[in-house]
Motif scaffolding. Structure first.
Motif, PDB file in Angstrom:
ATOM      1  N   LYS A  34       8.035   5.937  -8.568  1.00 34.58           N
ATOM      2  CA  LYS A  34       7.536   7.217  -9.069  1.00 34.58           C
ATOM      3  C   LYS A  34       6.464   7.008 -10.148  1.00 34.58           C
ATOM      4  CE  LYS A  34      11.908   9.674  -8.268  1.00 34.58           C
ATOM      5  NZ  LYS A  34      12.991  10.495  -8.873  1.00 34.58           N
ATOM      6  N   GLY A  35       5.292   7.598  -9.905  1.00 32.38           N
ATOM      7  CA  GLY A  35       4.226   7.626 -10.907  1.00 32.38           C
ATOM      8  C   GLY A  35       3.771   6.264 -11.381  1.00 32.38           C
ATOM      9  N   LEU A  36       3.687   5.296 -10.475  1.00 26.50           N
ATOM     10  CA  LEU A  36       3.350   3.923 -10.864  1.00 26.50           C
ATOM     11  C   LEU A  36       1.871   3.804 -11.243  1.00 26.50           C
ATOM     12  CD1 LEU A  36       4.683   1.124 -11.075  1.00 26.50           C
ATOM     13  CD2 LEU A  36       3.882   0.671  -8.754  1.00 26.50           C
ATOM     14  N   ARG A  37       1.625   3.187 -12.402  1.00 26.94           N
ATOM     15  CA  ARG A  37       0.258   2.944 -12.882  1.00 26.94           C
ATOM     16  C   ARG A  37       0.188   1.535 -13.442  1.00 26.94           C
ATOM     17  NH1 ARG A  37      -4.450   5.454 -14.866  1.00 26.94           N
ATOM     18  NH2 ARG A  37      -5.324   4.473 -16.739  1.00 26.94           N
ATOM     19  N   LYS A  38      -0.801   0.774 -12.993  1.00 28.89           N
ATOM     20  CA  LYS A  38      -0.978  -0.605 -13.451  1.00 28.89           C
ATOM     21  C   LYS A  38      -2.457  -0.862 -13.681  1.00 28.89           C
ATOM     22  CE  LYS A  38      -0.218  -5.035 -14.147  1.00 28.89           C
ATOM     23  NZ  LYS A  38       0.334  -5.505 -15.435  1.00 28.89           N
ATOM     24  N   THR A  39      -2.790  -1.369 -14.851  1.00 28.76           N
ATOM     25  CA  THR A  39      -4.189  -1.641 -15.190  1.00 28.76           C
ATOM     26  C   THR A  39      -4.359  -3.113 -15.557  1.00 28.76           C
ATOM     27  OG1 THR A  39      -3.855  -1.050 -17.515  1.00 28.76           O
ATOM     28  CG2 THR A  39      -4.552   0.705 -16.019  1.00 28.76           C
ATOM     29  N   PHE A  40      -5.573  -3.600 -15.363  1.00 31.69           N
ATOM     30  CA  PHE A  40      -5.974  -4.927 -15.808  1.00 31.69           C
ATOM     31  C   PHE A  40      -7.226  -4.739 -16.661  1.00 31.69           C
ATOM     32  CE2 PHE A  40      -3.769  -5.478 -11.800  1.00 31.69           C
ATOM     33  CZ  PHE A  40      -2.861  -6.495 -12.088  1.00 31.69           C
ATOM     34  N   GLY A  41      -7.031  -4.641 -17.971  1.00 33.28           N
ATOM     35  CA  GLY A  41      -8.150  -4.307 -18.840  1.00 33.28           C
ATOM     36  C   GLY A  41      -8.618  -2.900 -18.535  1.00 33.28           C
ATOM     37  N   SER A  42      -9.899  -2.770 -18.217  1.00 31.16           N
ATOM     38  CA  SER A  42     -10.467  -1.453 -17.914  1.00 31.16           C
ATOM     39  C   SER A  42     -10.336  -1.087 -16.437  1.00 31.16           C
ATOM     40  CB  SER A  42     -11.951  -1.411 -18.306  1.00 31.16           C
ATOM     41  OG  SER A  42     -12.690  -2.393 -17.581  1.00 31.16           O
ATOM     42  N   VAL A  43      -9.837  -2.035 -15.627  1.00 34.14           N
ATOM     43  CA  VAL A  43      -9.726  -1.804 -14.191  1.00 34.14           C
ATOM     44  C   VAL A  43      -8.358  -1.193 -13.880  1.00 34.14           C
ATOM     45  CG1 VAL A  43      -9.718  -2.868 -11.901  1.00 34.14           C
ATOM     46  CG2 VAL A  43     -11.267  -3.729 -13.672  1.00 34.14           C
ATOM     47  N   VAL A  44      -8.369  -0.034 -13.226  1.00 34.57           N
ATOM     48  CA  VAL A  44      -7.128   0.634 -12.824  1.00 34.57           C
ATOM     49  C   VAL A  44      -6.793   0.201 -11.398  1.00 34.57           C
ATOM     50  CG1 VAL A  44      -5.953   2.822 -12.456  1.00 34.57           C
ATOM     51  CG2 VAL A  44      -7.627   2.601 -14.315  1.00 34.57           C
ATOM     52  N   ALA A  45      -5.721  -0.583 -11.249  1.00 30.32           N
ATOM     53  CA  ALA A  45      -5.327  -1.076  -9.930  1.00 30.32           C
ATOM     54  C   ALA A  45      -4.440  -0.072  -9.212  1.00 30.32           C
ATOM     55  CB  ALA A  45      -4.613  -2.420 -10.054  1.00 30.32           C
ATOM     56  N   LEU A  46      -3.547   0.598  -9.961  1.00 31.28           N
ATOM     57  CA  LEU A  46      -2.639   1.589  -9.392  1.00 31.28           C
ATOM     58  C   LEU A  46      -2.628   2.812 -10.291  1.00 31.28           C
ATOM     59  CD1 LEU A  46       0.428  -0.697  -8.553  1.00 31.28           C
ATOM     60  CD2 LEU A  46      -1.217   0.231  -6.901  1.00 31.28           C
ATOM     61  N   ASP A  47      -2.591   3.989  -9.677  1.00 38.43           N
ATOM     62  CA  ASP A  47      -2.547   5.221 -10.458  1.00 38.43           C
ATOM     63  C   ASP A  47      -1.871   6.309  -9.616  1.00 38.43           C
ATOM     64  OD1 ASP A  47      -2.956   6.864 -12.621  1.00 38.43           O
ATOM     65  OD2 ASP A  47      -4.996   7.431 -12.044  1.00 38.43           O
ATOM     66  N   LYS A  48      -0.810   6.871 -10.165  1.00 35.23           N
ATOM     67  CA  LYS A  48      -0.098   7.970  -9.485  1.00 35.23           C
ATOM     68  C   LYS A  48       0.464   7.540  -8.124  1.00 35.23           C
ATOM     69  CE  LYS A  48      -3.395  11.256 -11.505  1.00 35.23           C
ATOM     70  NZ  LYS A  48      -4.465  12.236 -11.200  1.00 35.23           N
ATOM     71  N   VAL A  49       1.063   6.364  -8.079  1.00 34.03           N
ATOM     72  CA  VAL A  49       1.611   5.872  -6.818  1.00 34.03           C
ATOM     73  C   VAL A  49       3.076   6.273  -6.695  1.00 34.03           C
ATOM     74  CG1 VAL A  49       2.261   3.808  -5.525  1.00 34.03           C
ATOM     75  CG2 VAL A  49       0.004   3.965  -6.569  1.00 34.03           C
ATOM     76  N   ASP A  50       3.407   6.927  -5.591  1.00 36.45           N
ATOM     77  CA  ASP A  50       4.783   7.283  -5.258  1.00 36.45           C
ATOM     78  C   ASP A  50       5.097   6.731  -3.872  1.00 36.45           C
ATOM     79  OD1 ASP A  50       5.439   9.067  -7.559  1.00 36.45           O
ATOM     80  OD2 ASP A  50       3.806  10.273  -6.718  1.00 36.45           O
ATOM     81  N   VAL A  51       6.210   6.001  -3.768  1.00 35.39           N
ATOM     82  CA  VAL A  51       6.626   5.447  -2.478  1.00 35.39           C
ATOM     83  C   VAL A  51       8.135   5.606  -2.347  1.00 35.39           C
ATOM     84  CG1 VAL A  51       6.734   3.397  -1.019  1.00 35.39           C
ATOM     85  CG2 VAL A  51       4.760   3.741  -2.493  1.00 35.39           C
ATOM     86  N   HIS A  52       8.580   6.068  -1.189  1.00 34.31           N
ATOM     87  CA  HIS A  52      10.005   6.258  -0.927  1.00 34.31           C
ATOM     88  C   HIS A  52      10.357   5.485   0.340  1.00 34.31           C
ATOM     89  CE1 HIS A  52       9.516   9.423  -3.875  1.00 34.31           C
ATOM     90  NE2 HIS A  52       8.558   9.946  -3.121  1.00 34.31           N
ATOM     91  N   VAL A  53      11.263   4.528   0.202  1.00 31.75           N
ATOM     92  CA  VAL A  53      11.620   3.638   1.311  1.00 31.75           C
ATOM     93  C   VAL A  53      13.056   3.911   1.739  1.00 31.75           C
ATOM     94  CG1 VAL A  53      11.841   1.245   2.067  1.00 31.75           C
ATOM     95  CG2 VAL A  53      10.043   1.874   0.426  1.00 31.75           C
ATOM     96  N   THR A  54      13.237   4.177   3.030  1.00 31.04           N
ATOM     97  CA  THR A  54      14.559   4.474   3.568  1.00 31.04           C
ATOM     98  C   THR A  54      15.296   3.181   3.928  1.00 31.04           C
ATOM     99  OG1 THR A  54      13.701   6.541   4.483  1.00 31.04           O
ATOM    100  CG2 THR A  54      15.814   5.767   5.333  1.00 31.04           C
ATOM    101  N   ARG A  55      16.580   3.145   3.636  1.00 32.19           N
ATOM    102  CA  ARG A  55      17.401   1.966   3.890  1.00 32.19           C
ATOM    103  C   ARG A  55      17.390   1.573   5.374  1.00 32.19           C
ATOM    104  NH1 ARG A  55      21.103   0.354   0.369  1.00 32.19           N
ATOM    105  NH2 ARG A  55      21.158   2.453  -0.527  1.00 32.19           N
ATOM    106  N   ALA A  56      17.328   0.252   5.617  1.00 28.58           N
ATOM    107  CA  ALA A  56      17.377  -0.311   6.975  1.00 28.58           C
ATOM    108  C   ALA A  56      16.277   0.234   7.874  1.00 28.58           C
ATOM    109  CB  ALA A  56      18.752  -0.096   7.598  1.00 28.58           C
ATOM    110  N   ASN A  57      15.109   0.485   7.293  1.00 25.36           N
ATOM    111  CA  ASN A  57      13.922   0.881   8.045  1.00 25.36           C
ATOM    112  C   ASN A  57      12.832  -0.161   7.862  1.00 25.36           C
ATOM    113  OD1 ASN A  57      14.858   3.186   9.229  1.00 25.36           O
ATOM    114  ND2 ASN A  57      13.576   4.603   8.078  1.00 25.36           N
ATOM    115  N   ILE A  58      11.818  -0.087   8.722  1.00 26.04           N
ATOM    116  CA  ILE A  58      10.613  -0.906   8.552  1.00 26.04           C
ATOM    117  C   ILE A  58       9.526   0.008   8.001  1.00 26.04           C
ATOM    118  CG2 ILE A  58       8.858  -2.311   9.682  1.00 26.04           C
ATOM    119  CD1 ILE A  58      10.942  -3.176  11.695  1.00 26.04           C
ATOM    120  N   HIS A  59       9.108  -0.271   6.765  1.00 28.09           N
ATOM    121  CA  HIS A  59       8.173   0.588   6.037  1.00 28.09           C
ATOM    122  C   HIS A  59       6.881  -0.203   5.809  1.00 28.09           C
ATOM    123  CE1 HIS A  59       7.638   4.004   3.017  1.00 28.09           C
ATOM    124  NE2 HIS A  59       6.540   3.281   2.886  1.00 28.09           N
ATOM    125  N   PHE A  60       5.783   0.319   6.344  1.00 29.92           N
ATOM    126  CA  PHE A  60       4.480  -0.338   6.169  1.00 29.92           C
ATOM    127  C   PHE A  60       3.707   0.320   5.025  1.00 29.92           C
ATOM    128  CE2 PHE A  60       5.303  -2.149  10.273  1.00 29.92           C
ATOM    129  CZ  PHE A  60       4.546  -3.313  10.302  1.00 29.92           C
TER     130      PHE A  60
END
Length: 506
Positions: free
Chosen positions: A8-34
């Motif tokens: 939920k709401g994942l944000r990751k930066t490297f200095g001034s570079v924003v690599a991730l912003d507002k990332v939401d991912v939901h993975v269901t158990r025993a599924n293949i999620h790409f």
């Protein structure tokens, strides 16, 4: 829906570079999620956050696993919890045996000592799950890449993995090995293992995925449950790149000129074993203005043939004639080949194509330093910067500046830097080995356009590729190799995947 992993709401930066912003991912158990997206979209960064490579506190947002927030400080903590990641570059020790690699860092012990009997018993049991039947004492470097990939998966299973994360696991595999790996993943899903996978091969995504999350420019674009919504590859592509790619392979009207390269009775002996022949009596011709494909199975001799032409980079023991740009040549080094207008792009961009700890500017200029230097060998820094920056713009390399360390770039942008280095040397013939391996569809399309522009200027390309649609989509003619021999040649307009494979295995 039984969610095993919730981001939920994942944000990751490297200095001034924003690599991730507002990332939401939901993975269901025993599924293949790409997880799909262009190079540089943030896919691998997200996986490193999940697995603790980037520790809690170095990013914003939350990661929940089985309903509990994860605060992993390192990869050992995530593995202990049951989340195991397999990176694109395999982490095996090449000179250790299969069973030693299997429990490296996770040894079976009796007191302070390694219990080798138990190690062997446990190794045999877990390797049987992934189909490894080789002698367990075999050094890993004696195995194929496909077998090494299976050992990595077995390592994960030996750690009681509940969530298995794979980053481009099939990028170095041929079609048969890829199909076998995908079948294994489906079997693991049946056993209750949750699979999260990054892949640029959208056909394999569509063949086994239960769920897809599309990421673009560090943000979540869409979550798709394939049991509830029917989509096709074009739908995924549009979500990844933000536009429709009307044609994966850009159109080109060939303007074929004079013969650029001709091989006659070309034979290469093994550099160590004089009684072994690597390339046997090759006959080949490449003309200005065309892209010639070199197809065949892994190990057929395609790369070996090109390396031998490129300044005898494979073996000094060569017989036969080579004509290049209208005259007979005998290049004795890669440096000599480059100076005369021939250059080679390795399939292994990280180990053989780039200096990962150096900047974009330095990497781009390495092959053209003689052209950028005065008679005293002093490099014109201003001209080096100007030409490197022109390449950055022309190739749309995503970077804030030319002083960016190449190792921090995505795979697609690294491949563009390799091409920039080669094109700055002003070659007439570009030999390019697996040009789009591990690269997303958007970057592929851009690289194809660069290749078309290059031959439109009267130059020529020899392209080695294991992806037959790429061969058929980009080339004018195709040579097919098997066991060091050129088995046949065909015009691409008359070729098919079936015809190429028939020659490759004949």
């Amino acid at each position: 829906m039984d969610t095993i992993l919730d981001i939920k709401g994942l944000r990751k930066t490297f200095g001034s570079v924003v690599a991730l912003d507002k990332v939401d991912v939901h993975v269901t158990r025993a599924n293949i999620h790409f997880i799909v997206g262009e190079n540089g979209a943030g896919k691998s960064t997200m996986m490193k956050v999940i697995s603790g490579v980037y520790p809690h506190g170095s990013y914003e947002g939350q990661v929940f696993y089985n309903g509990q927030e994860c605060k992993f400080q390192n990869i050992r903590e995530s593995e202990k919890a049951g989340i195991v990641i397999i990176h694109q570059e395999l982490a095996l020790s090449p000179y250790l045996s299969i069973y030693e690699n299997l429990f490296l860092g996770n040894e079976r012990k009796k007191g302070w000592l390694i219990d080798w009997d138990q190690t062997y018993i446990d190794a045999r049991e877990v390797l049987a799950k992934v189909g490894i039947t080789e002698d367990l004492a075999t050094p890993v470097n004696k195995l194929s890449v496909a077998k090494q990939q299976l050992i990595e998966i077995a390592k994960a299973l030996s750690k009681n993995a509940k969530v298995l994360i794979l980053d481009e696991p099939t990028s170095s595999l041929n079609e048969e090995d890829s199909a076998n790996l995908l079948e294994l993943l489906k079997n693991l899903k049946k056993e209750g293992v949750t699979i999260i996978m990054i892949s640029h091969k959208l056909n394999e995504v569509m063949s086994i995925a239960d769920e897809i999350t599309i990421i673009r420019d560090g943000e979540t674009i869409e979550y798709i449950n394939l049991h509830e919504k029917q989509i096709d590859v074009n739908y995924i592509v549009k979500g990844m790149v933000g536009r429709e790619l009307t044609s994966m392979y850009p159109s080109r009207t060939p303007n074929i000129g004079q013969t650029m390269l001709k091989l006659s009775n070309y034979t290469v002996k093994h550099p160590i074993f004089a009684d072994r022949t690597i390339i046997n009596n090759a006959q080949m011709e490449v003309k200005a203005g065309e892209i010639v494909g070199l197809a065949g199975l892994v190990g057929s001799g395609r790369t070996e043939l090109m390396l031998s032409i490129f300044g005898r980079s494979l073996s000094p023991d060569v017989v036969g004639d080579v004509e290049f740009d209208g005259k007979k040549v005998d290049f004795r080094s890669a440096k000599e080949a480059i100076a005369n207008g021939m250059i080679y792009v390795s399939e292994d961009r990280k180990d053989l194509g780039l200096v990962l700890i150096q900047t974009i500017k330095n990497n781009a200029s390495y092959s053209s330093l003689p052209l950028l230097s005065n008679k005293f060998g002093v490099v014109d820094d201003a001209e080096e910067f100007r030409q490197a920056d022109a390449m950055r713009v022309a190739m749309r390399i995503k970077t804030p500046h030319l002083d960016q360390i190449v190792g921090n770039l995505s795979g697609g942008n690294q491949q563009k830097v390799v091409l920039a280095r080669c094109l700055m040397a002003k070659p007439k013939l570009l030999i390019i080995d697996e040009p789009t391996r591990g690269i997303d569809v958007g970057a592929k399309n851009e690289i194809y356009k660069i290749m078309n522009d290059f031959v439109a200027q009267g130059n020529a390309i020899i392209m080695i590729s294991s992806e037959l649609p790429e061969v058929l989509g980009m080339t004018d003619r195709v040579y097919v190799m098997d066991k060091g021999r050129i088995k046949g040649e065909m015009a691409t307009k008359d070729a098919s995947q079936e015809a190429i494979m028939k020659l490759a295995v004949a």
